[in-house]
Design a protein around this motif. Structure first.
Motif, mmCIF file in Angstrom:
data_model
loop_
_atom_site.group_PDB
_atom_site.id
_atom_site.type_symbol
_atom_site.label_atom_id
_atom_site.label_comp_id
_atom_site.label_asym_id
_atom_site.label_seq_id
_atom_site.Cartn_x
_atom_site.Cartn_y
_atom_site.Cartn_z
ATOM 1 N N TYR A 133 0.808 -1.225 0.000
ATOM 2 C CA TYR A 133 0.000 0.000 0.000
ATOM 3 C C TYR A 133 0.843 1.277 0.000
ATOM 4 O O TYR A 133 0.288 2.372 0.076
ATOM 5 N N GLY A 134 2.147 1.123 -0.098
ATOM 6 C CA GLY A 134 3.023 2.288 -0.024
ATOM 7 C C GLY A 134 2.795 3.286 -1.140
ATOM 8 O O GLY A 134 2.985 4.491 -0.952
ATOM 9 N N SER A 135 2.341 2.821 -2.308
ATOM 10 C CA SER A 135 2.203 3.717 -3.452
ATOM 11 C C SER A 135 1.194 4.828 -3.194
ATOM 12 O O SER A 135 1.434 5.988 -3.557
ATOM 13 N N VAL A 136 0.065 4.510 -2.559
ATOM 14 C CA VAL A 136 -0.951 5.539 -2.339
ATOM 15 C C VAL A 136 -0.494 6.548 -1.299
ATOM 16 O O VAL A 136 -0.762 7.742 -1.414
ATOM 17 N N PHE A 137 0.240 6.081 -0.277
ATOM 18 C CA PHE A 137 0.729 7.004 0.743
ATOM 19 C C PHE A 137 1.862 7.876 0.206
ATOM 20 O O PHE A 137 1.971 9.053 0.550
ATOM 21 N N THR A 138 2.702 7.298 -0.651
ATOM 22 C CA THR A 138 3.751 8.082 -1.305
ATOM 23 C C THR A 138 3.132 9.154 -2.200
ATOM 24 O O THR A 138 3.588 10.306 -2.222
ATOM 25 N N ARG A 139 2.101 8.783 -2.910
ATOM 26 C CA ARG A 139 1.411 9.733 -3.790
ATOM 27 C C ARG A 139 0.785 10.868 -2.979
ATOM 28 O O ARG A 139 0.923 12.043 -3.333
ATOM 29 N N PHE A 140 0.115 10.525 -1.903
ATOM 30 C CA PHE A 140 -0.512 11.533 -1.038
ATOM 31 C C PHE A 140 0.549 12.457 -0.443
ATOM 32 O O PHE A 140 0.384 13.685 -0.419
ATOM 33 N N THR A 141 1.648 11.887 0.038
ATOM 34 C CA THR A 141 2.711 12.682 0.650
ATOM 35 C C THR A 141 3.310 13.659 -0.355
ATOM 36 O O THR A 141 3.615 14.810 -0.015
ATOM 37 N N GLU A 142 3.465 13.233 -1.604
ATOM 38 C CA GLU A 142 4.004 14.118 -2.634
ATOM 39 C C GLU A 142 3.042 15.280 -2.911
ATOM 40 O O GLU A 142 3.470 16.429 -3.079
ATOM 41 N N LEU A 143 1.753 15.011 -2.930
ATOM 42 C CA LEU A 143 0.775 16.081 -3.139
ATOM 43 C C LEU A 143 0.758 17.045 -1.955
ATOM 44 O O LEU A 143 0.605 18.258 -2.134
ATOM 45 N N VAL A 144 0.922 16.515 -0.750
ATOM 46 C CA VAL A 144 1.021 17.375 0.435
ATOM 47 C C VAL A 144 2.290 18.221 0.356
ATOM 48 O O VAL A 144 2.292 19.397 0.726
ATOM 49 N N ARG A 145 3.381 17.632 -0.135
ATOM 50 C CA ARG A 145 4.634 18.392 -0.294
ATOM 51 C C ARG A 145 4.424 19.576 -1.240
ATOM 52 O O ARG A 145 4.882 20.689 -0.966
ATOM 53 N N GLN A 146 3.712 19.346 -2.330
ATOM 54 C CA GLN A 146 3.453 20.431 -3.280
ATOM 55 C C GLN A 146 2.580 21.518 -2.646
ATOM 56 O O GLN A 146 2.726 22.702 -2.967
ATOM 57 N N ALA A 147 1.670 21.112 -1.749
ATOM 58 C CA ALA A 147 0.764 22.069 -1.113
ATOM 59 C C ALA A 147 1.409 22.814 0.047
ATOM 60 O O ALA A 147 0.885 23.838 0.499
ATOM 61 N N THR A 148 2.558 22.316 0.532
ATOM 62 C CA THR A 148 3.236 22.955 1.671
ATOM 63 C C THR A 148 4.718 23.139 1.348
ATOM 64 O O THR A 148 5.590 22.586 2.042
ATOM 65 N N PRO A 149 5.030 23.914 0.304
ATOM 66 C CA PRO A 149 6.430 24.060 -0.115
ATOM 67 C C PRO A 149 7.295 24.762 0.919
ATOM 68 O O PRO A 149 8.525 24.672 0.862
ATOM 69 N N GLU A 150 6.670 25.466 1.859
ATOM 70 C CA GLU A 150 7.429 26.186 2.879
ATOM 71 C C GLU A 150 7.996 25.272 3.957
ATOM 72 O O GLU A 150 8.871 25.676 4.736
ATOM 73 N N LEU A 151 7.534 24.036 4.012
ATOM 74 C CA LEU A 151 7.980 23.119 5.058
ATOM 75 C C LEU A 151 9.202 22.311 4.605
ATOM 76 O O LEU A 151 9.188 21.725 3.516
ATOM 77 N N PRO A 152 10.233 22.256 5.440
ATOM 78 C CA PRO A 152 11.326 21.318 5.153
ATOM 79 C C PRO A 152 10.786 19.885 5.184
ATOM 80 O O PRO A 152 9.795 19.603 5.870
ATOM 81 N N ASP A 153 11.424 18.990 4.459
ATOM 82 C CA ASP A 153 10.926 17.610 4.372
ATOM 83 C C ASP A 153 10.791 16.956 5.748
ATOM 84 O O ASP A 153 9.801 16.263 6.017
ATOM 85 N N ALA A 154 11.781 17.152 6.608
ATOM 86 C CA ALA A 154 11.734 16.530 7.937
ATOM 87 C C ALA A 154 10.561 17.066 8.749
ATOM 88 O O ALA A 154 9.866 16.309 9.442
ATOM 89 N N GLU A 155 10.329 18.376 8.661
ATOM 90 C CA GLU A 155 9.220 18.976 9.404
ATOM 91 C C GLU A 155 7.879 18.465 8.876
ATOM 92 O O GLU A 155 6.962 18.191 9.652
ATOM 93 N N ARG A 156 7.782 18.325 7.570
ATOM 94 C CA ARG A 156 6.528 17.801 6.984
ATOM 95 C C ARG A 156 6.283 16.363 7.449
ATOM 96 O O ARG A 156 5.144 15.984 7.744
ATOM 97 N N PHE A 157 7.344 15.574 7.502
ATOM 98 C CA PHE A 157 7.226 14.199 8.000
ATOM 99 C C PHE A 157 6.624 14.178 9.397
ATOM 100 O O PHE A 157 5.671 13.441 9.668
ATOM 101 N N TRP A 158 7.169 14.997 10.298
ATOM 102 C CA TRP A 158 6.670 15.016 11.673
ATOM 103 C C TRP A 158 5.226 15.491 11.733
ATOM 104 O O TRP A 158 4.397 14.925 12.451
ATOM 105 N N ARG A 159 4.900 16.509 10.979
ATOM 106 C CA ARG A 159 3.536 17.051 11.042
ATOM 107 C C ARG A 159 2.510 16.067 10.488
ATOM 108 O O ARG A 159 1.402 15.955 11.019
ATOM 109 N N LEU A 160 2.870 15.355 9.445
ATOM 110 C CA LEU A 160 1.962 14.342 8.920
ATOM 111 C C LEU A 160 1.698 13.255 9.953
ATOM 112 O O LEU A 160 0.558 12.802 10.131
#
Length: 221
Positions: A133-160
Motif C-alpha cells: 500500500y506504499g504507493s498511495v501514501f507516497t502519492r498523497f505525501t508528494e501532493l502534500v509536499r506540493q501544497a506545503t512548499p514552505e515546510l522542510p521535508d523533515a518537518e513535513r514528516f513530523w507534522r503528517l
C-alpha cells in the motif's frame, strides 16, 4: 460450514480481538475459541498468525487504497497543473477513510487497527503495508509536499505523523467522545460532525509557523 463462512468468521473475530488486546496479547487459540473453529482451519486458510494479521489489514486497506487512488485521480483531473489545496487533500483522505468501514466492521475498529500498526507493528507488518500500500501514501505525501512548499521535508514528516496520530486517537475513541459531548454539552455528534471539527485543527497544525531553532546555549542549559 462453507470455506468462505469460516474465513469470514476467523477474520471478523481476529480483527476485533486484535483491536481490543493487541497483536502479541491475542493468541491463535483465543481467536479459534471465539470464532468456534479449530486451529487447523486457521493454519489451512492463513498459514500463520503473521499472515492472519496481514489479511485483517488487507480487508480495510484494499478498498481504502482503491478509493483513495480514485479520489486523488479525480482531484488531479479537476486541478490540472495547479497545486491541490491542503484542505482538499485532507478532506479527500478523511472521506476515503470514512467510506471503508461501512463495508467492513466499524470505524472504531479500523482506527484502533491503524493505531496498532503505528505502535505495535512488527517488522513483517511494516514491510507488508509498505510493499502492498506504499504507493498511495507516497502519492498523497508528494501532493502534500506540493501544497506545503514552505515546510522542510523533515518537518513535513513530523507534522503528517502528528496529524495522523490525532485522527487515529480521536476516531478510535469515538464512543467516549460522543458520550462526553452528550452528557456535558448536550450535543449529539455524528462522525461527520467530528471530522468537520477536526479538519481545521489538522490543517492549522500543518500550516503552523516553523518552530524556533534551538540554540547551542539553550541545549546546554
Amino acid at each position: 460450514m462453507a470455506q468462505t463462512d469460516t474465513v469470514t468468521r476467523i477474520l471478523d473475530t481476529a480483527e476485533v480481538l486484535f483491536a481490543e488486546r493487541g497483536f502479541a496479547e491475542t493468541s491463535l487459540r483465543t481467536i479459534t475459541s471465539k470464532a468456534k473453529v479449530n486451529l487447523a482451519a486457521v493454519n489451512y486458510h492463513f498459514g500463520s498468525k503473521k499472515s492472519l494479521i496481514q489479511a485483517v489489514f488487507a480487508r480495510y486497506l484494499d478498498p481504502f487504497t482503491e478509493r483513495f487512488h480514485r479520489a486523488l485521480d479525480e482531484l488531479q483531473a479537476h486541478y490540472g497543473d495547479e497545486v491541490i489545496p491542503l484542505e482538499e487533500l485532507l478532506e479527500t483522505m478523511a472521506r476515503s477513510v470514512l467510506e471503508v468501514p461501512a463495508e467492513r466492521n466499524s470505524l472504531k475498529v479500523f482506527m484502533r487497527l491503524l493505531g496498532l500498526a503505528y505502535s505495535q507493528a512488527q517488522g513483517h507488518l511494516r514491510r507488508y503495508i509498505q510493499e502492498e500500500y506504499g504507493s498511495v501514501f507516497t502519492r498523497f505525501t508528494e501532493l502534500v509536499r506540493q501544497a506545503t512548499p514552505e515546510l522542510p521535508d523533515a518537518e513535513r514528516f513530523w507534522r503528517l505523523h502528528f496529524m495522523l496520530g490525532t485522527v487515529i486517537f480521536t476516531l478510535s475513541g469515538l464512543d467516549a467522545l460522543r458520550d462526553i459531548a452528550e452528557k456535558d454539552y448536550q450535543e449529539h455528534v455524528t462522525v461527520r460532525d467530528l471530522i468537520r471539527r477536526l479538519r481545521p485543527v489538522v490543517v492549522a497544525a500543518m500550516q503552523a509557523p516553523l518552530p524556533t531553532p534551538v540554540t547551542l546555549a539553550a541545549q546546554e542549559a
